[in-house]
Motif scaffolding. Structure first.
Motif, PDB file in Angstrom:
ATOM      1  N   UNK A   1      37.052 -22.708   9.499  1.00 27.24           N
ATOM      2  CA  UNK A   1      36.889 -21.262   9.657  1.00 27.24           C
ATOM      3  C   UNK A   1      37.432 -20.560   8.428  1.00 27.24           C
ATOM      4  N   UNK A   2      37.123 -19.266   8.330  1.00 24.40           N
ATOM      5  CA  UNK A   2      37.653 -18.421   7.261  1.00 24.40           C
ATOM      6  C   UNK A   2      38.307 -17.215   7.924  1.00 24.40           C
ATOM      7  N   UNK A   3      39.570 -16.945   7.554  1.00 23.57           N
ATOM      8  CA  UNK A   3      40.311 -15.803   8.085  1.00 23.57           C
ATOM      9  C   UNK A   3      40.493 -14.813   6.949  1.00 23.57           C
ATOM     10  N   UNK A   4      39.911 -13.629   7.097  1.00 25.43           N
ATOM     11  CA  UNK A   4      39.976 -12.609   6.047  1.00 25.43           C
ATOM     12  C   UNK A   4      40.843 -11.461   6.544  1.00 25.43           C
ATOM     13  N   UNK A   5      41.768 -11.026   5.722  1.00 23.43           N
ATOM     14  CA  UNK A   5      42.751 -10.016   6.124  1.00 23.43           C
ATOM     15  C   UNK A   5      42.767  -8.869   5.129  1.00 23.43           C
ATOM     16  N   UNK A   6      42.762  -7.636   5.650  1.00 24.03           N
ATOM     17  CA  UNK A   6      42.940  -6.471   4.798  1.00 24.03           C
ATOM     18  C   UNK A   6      41.901  -6.314   3.713  1.00 24.03           C
ATOM     19  N   UNK A   7      40.655  -6.693   4.033  1.00 21.80           N
ATOM     20  CA  UNK A   7      39.605  -6.591   3.019  1.00 21.80           C
ATOM     21  C   UNK A   7      38.265  -6.278   3.674  1.00 21.80           C
ATOM     22  N   UNK A   8      37.587  -5.293   3.150  1.00 23.69           N
ATOM     23  CA  UNK A   8      36.238  -4.995   3.607  1.00 23.69           C
ATOM     24  C   UNK A   8      35.300  -6.138   3.206  1.00 23.69           C
ATOM     25  N   UNK A   9      34.124  -6.180   3.807  1.00 17.71           N
ATOM     26  CA  UNK A   9      33.205  -7.279   3.551  1.00 17.71           C
ATOM     27  C   UNK A   9      32.723  -7.264   2.100  1.00 17.71           C
ATOM     28  N   UNK A  10      32.242  -8.382   1.616  1.00 13.10           N
ATOM     29  CA  UNK A  10      31.817  -8.469   0.205  1.00 13.10           C
ATOM     30  C   UNK A  10      30.698  -7.508  -0.163  1.00 13.10           C
ATOM     31  N   UNK A  11      29.905  -7.100   0.817  1.00 13.29           N
ATOM     32  CA  UNK A  11      28.789  -6.196   0.524  1.00 13.29           C
ATOM     33  C   UNK A  11      29.148  -4.730   0.703  1.00 13.29           C
TER      34      UNK A  11
ATOM     35  N   UNK B   1      23.187 -15.196  -1.127  1.00 14.83           N
ATOM     36  CA  UNK B   1      23.140 -16.633  -0.945  1.00 14.83           C
ATOM     37  C   UNK B   1      23.257 -16.950   0.529  1.00 14.83           C
ATOM     38  N   UNK B   2      23.281 -18.236   0.869  1.00 14.56           N
ATOM     39  CA  UNK B   2      23.367 -18.623   2.279  1.00 14.56           C
ATOM     40  C   UNK B   2      24.623 -18.055   2.939  1.00 14.56           C
ATOM     41  N   UNK B   3      24.486 -17.672   4.204  1.00  8.89           N
ATOM     42  CA  UNK B   3      25.649 -17.231   4.971  1.00  8.89           C
ATOM     43  C   UNK B   3      26.545 -18.421   5.269  1.00  8.89           C
ATOM     44  N   UNK B   4      27.813 -18.142   5.547  1.00  6.59           N
ATOM     45  CA  UNK B   4      28.731 -19.217   5.891  1.00  6.59           C
ATOM     46  C   UNK B   4      28.306 -19.852   7.220  1.00  6.59           C
ATOM     47  N   UNK B   5      28.434 -21.174   7.328  1.00  7.43           N
ATOM     48  CA  UNK B   5      28.096 -21.841   8.586  1.00  7.43           C
ATOM     49  C   UNK B   5      29.294 -21.951   9.526  1.00  7.43           C
ATOM     50  N   UNK B   6      30.430 -21.371   9.138  1.00 15.08           N
ATOM     51  CA  UNK B   6      31.649 -21.476   9.927  1.00 15.08           C
ATOM     52  C   UNK B   6      32.066 -20.109  10.458  1.00 15.08           C
ATOM     53  N   UNK B   7      32.867 -20.065  11.528  1.00 16.72           N
ATOM     54  CA  UNK B   7      33.325 -18.792  12.079  1.00 16.72           C
ATOM     55  C   UNK B   7      34.180 -18.006  11.083  1.00 16.72           C
TER      56      UNK B   7
ATOM     57  N   UNK C   1      35.288 -19.377  -2.233  1.00 16.18           N
ATOM     58  CA  UNK C   1      35.617 -20.808  -2.154  1.00 16.18           C
ATOM     59  C   UNK C   1      34.878 -21.431  -0.975  1.00 16.18           C
ATOM     60  N   UNK C   2      34.856 -20.744   0.160  1.00 15.59           N
ATOM     61  CA  UNK C   2      34.157 -21.255   1.340  1.00 15.59           C
ATOM     62  C   UNK C   2      32.671 -21.468   1.051  1.00 15.59           C
ATOM     63  N   UNK C   3      32.068 -20.553   0.322  1.00 15.27           N
ATOM     64  CA  UNK C   3      30.651 -20.696  -0.044  1.00 15.27           C
ATOM     65  C   UNK C   3      30.444 -21.960  -0.889  1.00 15.27           C
ATOM     66  N   UNK C   4      31.342 -22.198  -1.804  1.00 15.14           N
ATOM     67  CA  UNK C   4      31.208 -23.364  -2.663  1.00 15.14           C
ATOM     68  C   UNK C   4      31.430 -24.653  -1.882  1.00 15.14           C
ATOM     69  N   UNK C   5      32.436 -24.667  -1.034  1.00 11.75           N
ATOM     70  CA  UNK C   5      32.688 -25.859  -0.223  1.00 11.75           C
ATOM     71  C   UNK C   5      31.514 -26.136   0.712  1.00 11.75           C
ATOM     72  N   UNK C   6      30.955 -25.086   1.305  1.00  9.02           N
ATOM     73  CA  UNK C   6      29.803 -25.258   2.183  1.00  9.02           C
ATOM     74  C   UNK C   6      28.621 -25.826   1.404  1.00  9.02           C
ATOM     75  N   UNK C   7      28.464 -25.373   0.167  1.00 14.52           N
ATOM     76  CA  UNK C   7      27.389 -25.904  -0.668  1.00 14.52           C
ATOM     77  C   UNK C   7      27.572 -27.373  -0.996  1.00 14.52           C
ATOM     78  N   UNK C   8      28.828 -27.824  -0.960  1.00 10.81           N
ATOM     79  CA  UNK C   8      29.127 -29.244  -1.196  1.00 10.81           C
ATOM     80  C   UNK C   8      28.981 -30.081   0.074  1.00 10.81           C
ATOM     81  N   UNK C   9      28.672 -29.415   1.197  1.00 12.88           N
ATOM     82  CA  UNK C   9      28.611 -30.121   2.461  1.00 12.88           C
ATOM     83  C   UNK C   9      29.963 -30.291   3.116  1.00 12.88           C
TER      84      UNK C   9
END
Length: 252
Positions: free
Chosen positions: A118-128, A186-192, A105-113
């Motif tokens: 920030x994004x807080x991720x809990x209990x999950x390994x990175x997407x890659x 795709x582009x990295x997130x621009x937020x912490x 969702x953050x990627x999509x919102x960032x693409x919309x400008x």
């Protein structure tokens, strides 16, 4: 003031409306979870932060709706539902499967400008950080065994045939979404990004969680807590305070 567009979305639950809050927190549940899991977070942060919880189809007030079986579908619909709420800075918080949905969702919102605060991720390994898992292909008892291993659900409820029939299809569909997810470059997130982790979580190692740093061009922070995959159940106050501090530090 809440618009009619906001009020109509079945995807968004708002337990303690805080119309005067400067910031909004959007919470994304884990596999098999529902928006109500974040009711205590909403109670703790309101009225300083306006807390929204995403309700996926197939559970609680949406229990008659068809289940979605991919992170992409969940993220696409959630993004559409959240766009009217982006009139104030959004912080996205997701646990387990919810972390992946929040990230997409953050990627999509960032693409919309309209990148999140920030994004807080809990209990999950990175997407890659990919593991080849097949819980969604197991029989019912195999899924119940996985729930018992992670400790997030009272597995006694699965002894009731009606509850079993109600919850297992939801859990299976969510696990299919998580286990078939593959990161698309795709582009990295621009937020912490703030990553939270139980130090004995079988679903994510410290190194796998550190890899979230590669998904943002902004600062990354990792905080660990004692416990397993559902460490946040026993550290609710500390986790909520960490989220509050994260938002405050970025909005001051």
């Amino acid at each position: 003031m809440t618009s009619s567009v906001q009020e109509k979305s079945d995807w968004i639950q708002r337990f303690h409306p805080a119309p005067d809050a400067k910031n909004r927190l959007v919470c994304f549940p884990y596999a098999g979870g529902a928006a109500s899991y974040f009711h205590p977070v909403s109670a703790a942060l309101s009225p300083g932060i306006d807390v929204l919880a995403v309700q996926y189809p197939g559970r609680q007030n949406r229990r008659t709706e068809p289940l979605l079986r991919s992170v992409d579908e969940l993220a696409r619909h959630a993004t559409t539902a959240l766009r009217p709420w982006a009139d104030r800075p959004l912080t996205l918080l997701g646990h387990s499967m919810g972390a992946l949905v929040a990230f997409e969702v953050a990627r999509r919102l960032a693409g919309d400008g309209a990148a999140p605060l920030s994004v807080v991720v809990s209990g999950r390994r990175s997407p890659t950080s990919v593991r080849h898992e097949d819980v969604h292909k197991r029989d019912d008892q195999g899924i119940v065994a996985e729930m018992e291993r992670l400790g997030g659900s009272d597995v006694r409820m699965f002894q009731d045939p009606e509850l079993r029939a109600l919850f297992l299809p939801v859990i299976r569909a969510d696990y299919e979404a998580v286990e078939t997810y593959r990161y698309q470059p795709g582009p990295s997130l621009p937020c912490p990004v703030l990553a939270l982790l139980g130090d004995n979580d079988p679903m994510a190692t410290l190194d796998e969680t550190r890899d979230w740093a590669e998904r943002t061009t902004a600062p990354f922070e990792l905080r660990t807590f004692s416990g397993g995959h559902f460490y946040l159940n026993s550290h609710a106050a500390a986790v909520t305070e960490a989220v509050r501090e994260n938002i405050a530090s970025l909005s001051s």
